[in-house]
Motif scaffolding. Structure first.
Motif, short mmCIF file in Angstrom:
data_model
loop_
_atom_site.label_atom_id
_atom_site.label_comp_id
_atom_site.label_asym_id
_atom_site.label_seq_id
_atom_site.Cartn_x
_atom_site.Cartn_y
_atom_site.Cartn_z
N GLU A 41 -15.36 -7.27 11.21
CA GLU A 41 -15.72 -5.97 10.62
C GLU A 41 -14.57 -5.40 9.80
N ASP A 42 -13.36 -5.56 10.33
CA ASP A 42 -12.18 -5.06 9.62
C ASP A 42 -11.99 -5.81 8.29
N LEU A 43 -12.21 -7.13 8.33
CA LEU A 43 -12.06 -7.91 7.08
C LEU A 43 -13.06 -7.42 6.04
N ILE A 44 -14.29 -7.19 6.49
CA ILE A 44 -15.32 -6.73 5.54
C ILE A 44 -14.95 -5.34 4.99
N HIS A 45 -14.46 -4.49 5.88
CA HIS A 45 -14.05 -3.14 5.44
C HIS A 45 -12.94 -3.26 4.39
N LYS A 46 -12.04 -4.18 4.60
CA LYS A 46 -10.92 -4.33 3.64
C LYS A 46 -11.40 -4.93 2.32
N ILE A 47 -12.43 -5.76 2.37
CA ILE A 47 -12.98 -6.24 1.09
C ILE A 47 -13.54 -5.05 0.32
N ASP A 48 -14.30 -4.19 1.04
CA ASP A 48 -14.96 -3.05 0.38
C ASP A 48 -13.96 -2.04 -0.18
N THR A 49 -12.84 -1.86 0.52
CA THR A 49 -11.95 -0.76 0.12
C THR A 49 -10.71 -1.23 -0.67
N ILE A 50 -10.32 -2.49 -0.47
CA ILE A 50 -9.09 -2.94 -1.14
C ILE A 50 -9.38 -3.97 -2.23
N PHE A 66 0.81 -1.22 0.00
CA PHE A 66 0.00 0.00 0.00
C PHE A 66 0.84 1.27 0.00
N LYS A 67 1.62 1.47 1.08
CA LYS A 67 2.33 2.75 1.17
C LYS A 67 3.79 2.61 0.81
N ASN A 68 4.48 1.82 1.64
CA ASN A 68 5.94 1.77 1.47
C ASN A 68 6.33 0.76 0.40
N GLU A 69 6.31 1.23 -0.82
CA GLU A 69 6.65 0.31 -1.92
C GLU A 69 8.07 -0.23 -1.76
N LEU A 70 8.26 -1.47 -2.19
CA LEU A 70 9.60 -2.07 -2.10
C LEU A 70 10.41 -1.63 -3.31
N HIS A 71 11.56 -1.02 -3.06
CA HIS A 71 12.40 -0.61 -4.18
C HIS A 71 12.94 -1.84 -4.89
N GLN A 72 13.18 -1.69 -6.18
CA GLN A 72 13.69 -2.81 -6.98
C GLN A 72 14.96 -3.40 -6.36
N ASN A 119 -15.46 -2.30 -6.36
CA ASN A 119 -16.52 -2.13 -7.37
C ASN A 119 -17.31 -3.41 -7.63
N THR A 120 -17.26 -4.35 -6.71
CA THR A 120 -17.94 -5.63 -6.97
C THR A 120 -18.94 -5.91 -5.87
N ALA A 121 -20.15 -6.31 -6.26
CA ALA A 121 -21.16 -6.67 -5.26
C ALA A 121 -20.86 -8.08 -4.76
N TYR A 122 -21.00 -8.28 -3.47
CA TYR A 122 -20.76 -9.62 -2.90
C TYR A 122 -21.59 -9.78 -1.64
N GLU A 123 -21.75 -11.01 -1.21
CA GLU A 123 -22.39 -11.27 0.09
C GLU A 123 -21.53 -12.25 0.87
N ILE A 124 -21.36 -11.98 2.16
CA ILE A 124 -20.62 -12.95 3.00
C ILE A 124 -21.54 -14.15 3.22
N ASN A 138 -5.81 2.22 -3.49
CA ASN A 138 -4.85 2.23 -2.37
C ASN A 138 -3.74 1.17 -2.57
N VAL A 139 -3.95 0.25 -3.52
CA VAL A 139 -2.91 -0.75 -3.80
C VAL A 139 -1.90 -0.12 -4.76
N LYS A 140 -0.67 0.08 -4.29
CA LYS A 140 0.32 0.82 -5.08
C LYS A 140 1.30 -0.09 -5.80
N GLN A 141 1.47 -1.29 -5.28
CA GLN A 141 2.48 -2.18 -5.87
C GLN A 141 1.98 -3.62 -5.74
N LEU A 142 2.30 -4.45 -6.72
CA LEU A 142 1.92 -5.86 -6.67
C LEU A 142 3.15 -6.70 -7.00
N LEU A 143 3.44 -7.66 -6.11
CA LEU A 143 4.60 -8.52 -6.32
C LEU A 143 4.11 -9.95 -6.54
N GLU A 144 4.73 -10.64 -7.46
CA GLU A 144 4.25 -11.99 -7.81
C GLU A 144 5.28 -13.04 -7.43
#
Ligand SMILES: Cc1cc2nc3c(=O)[nH]c(=O)nc-3n(C[C@H](O)[C@H](O)[C@H](O)COP(=O)(O)OP(=O)(O)OC[C@H]3O[C@@H](n4cnc5c(N)ncnc54)[C@H](O)[C@@H]3O)c2cc1C
Length: 374
Positions: A306-315, A122-128, A319-324, A162-168
């Motif tokens: 509640e935190d997990l649900i909040h993270k689904i909604d924001t991270i 999210f914030k502190n991207e890992l430098h190459q 933009n996707t509808a879902y139900e737990i 809020n997702v700034k970097q993705l590592l595979e």
């Protein structure tokens, strides 16, 4: 006056049910792996696994089914904690454990899916340069770079901005934990290892194992006892320094056109999500409430859910509808060093735990090493 002793057990029970070469306590992945290794080394021995639950009642059938060995930020944390050499060694042992598991059961029977692993930053991207150093340290394990920056793929998963970097990590994969454990149990039974469910061990002392039953306490005997009770060890051995850690998991109802496919982690491995078919499984968040989650009780934690649900909604799904659909918990065991624990309790008792949320990967390796050195 009658002068013989009254026994609870018949002569037949005494001859065939109460005495074994090896007793393994706990039918999770560690117990099954230890029993399997014992059978390889001692083909003629009598081996029984005692399991308190009708199903395994700990972590092995309640985890997220990740065949992972450490995301980049988790590995950096471990290097800080235990030094580079120990941390990389642990990664290599996890990978070896996964190799043993796959070789033993086969791809199909562990429900292997080749979808890769990813870490969200999210914030502190890992430098190459940091990534290059990690890859250099791990190079000898796969003879290739393990982690790759694939930030250009963020949009294809539909994550929040809020997702700034993705590592595979291409070497990671998913397993079906239920299928794996079911097939592992069958394999162990085919190797003439008895599994007794509903057998809660209440005491262990120099080869004497006391089991709670509807007839009261029954004592069994063995030349050696292996305690593979993971986070529940303190109920038998209060002196062992292993702390339980509860993991909360939620799963959604099926989602059409689910874009999230693969195994994903963030925050040093504290959060993890994946697809299970067309559902999303999401777990973690222990770090939000360490104190209450230091528990071996199977109960929900509303703050974390509640935190997990909040993270689904924001991270994950801004933009996707879902139900737990539902949630559950699994109980892990933790040591302060983050290293596996093999403890000789007395001349006839050994406790073995792979620990720290990576036991699927580590247990087959630890069991092999333990029995080879017996
Ligand atoms: C939510 C979650 C996510 C996870 N994610 C991953 C992952 O991505 N990758 C990974 O490698 N690992 C992961 N893990 C960790 C992994 O599942 C565990 O490390 C592993 O399953 C531990 O196996 P085990 O056999 O040591 O313990 P367990 O599976 O806990 O088995 C212990 C068994 O002992 C039995 N038992 C306990 N006390 C007694 C007694 N007194 N008498 C009889 N039986 C007893 C219990 O009922 C239980 O069946 C996760 C765990 C959880 C909970």
């Amino acid at each position: 006056m009658l002068s013989f002793i009254y026994m609870n057990h018949s002569i037949w029970e005494k001859q065939s049910f109460l005495s074994y070469d090896f007793i393994v306590v706990g039918a999770g992945i560690m117990g099954l792996s230890v029993a399997f290794e014992l059978r390889q080394k001692y083909p003629q021995s009598s081996i029984v696994i005692l399991e308190r639950g009708l199903l395994p009642l700990g972590a092995s059938t309640k985890n997220a089914g990740f065949a992972c060995f450490g995301s980049p930020t988790e590995l950096l944390h471990d290097i800080n904690l235990m030094g580079e050499s120990a941390a990389i060694h642990l990664v290599a042992e996890r990978i070896e454990g996964l190799r043993i598991l796959e070789e033993r059961l086969g791809k199909e029977k562990i429900g292997k899916s080749e979808l890769p692993g990813y870490e969200l930053i999210f914030k502190n991207e890992l430098h190459q340069e940091v990534l290059d150093n990690l890859n250099k340290s791990c190079y000898s394990i796969f003879n290739t770079a393990m982690y790759k920056d694939v930030t250009d793929k963020i949009n294809s998963f539909g994550f929040g901005d809020n997702v700034k970097q993705l590592l595979e990590c291409k070497q990671e994969f998913q397993i079906d934990s239920g299928m794996m454990m079911h097939n592992y149990k069958n394999l162990v039974q085919q190797h003439n290892i008895e599994i007794i469910n509903g057998a809660e061990v209440v005491d262990v002392d120099h080869g004497k194992v006391s089991v709670s039953s509807s007839l009261g306490i029954i004592d069994l005997k063995a030349a050696h006892v292996f305690l593979c009770t993971n986070a529940f060890v303190n109920q038998l051995l209060p002196q062992v320094e292993v702390v339980p850690g509860r993991g909360q998991v939620i799963v959604t109802k099926p989602i059409s056109n689910l874009s999230v496919k693969g195994s994903f982690h963030f925050d040093e491995g504290f959060y993890y999500f994946r697809n299970v078919g067309d559902r999303l499984l999401f777990g973690g968040g222990r770090n939000l409430d360490f104190k209450n989650e230091e528990s071996s009780e199977f109960s929900s934690n509303p703050t974390i859910i509640e935190d997990l649900i909040h993270k689904i909604d924001t991270i994950i799904f801004p933009n996707t509808a879902y139900e737990i659909d539902y949630s559950w918990q699994g109980i892990m065991g933790f040591s302060s060093s983050k290293l596996p624990q093999v403890i000789k309790v007395d001349a006839k008792t050994t406790y073995a735990m792979a620990c720290n949320g990576m036991g699927v990967a580590l247990s087959p390796f630890i069991a092999k090493k333990l029995i080879a050195e017996l």
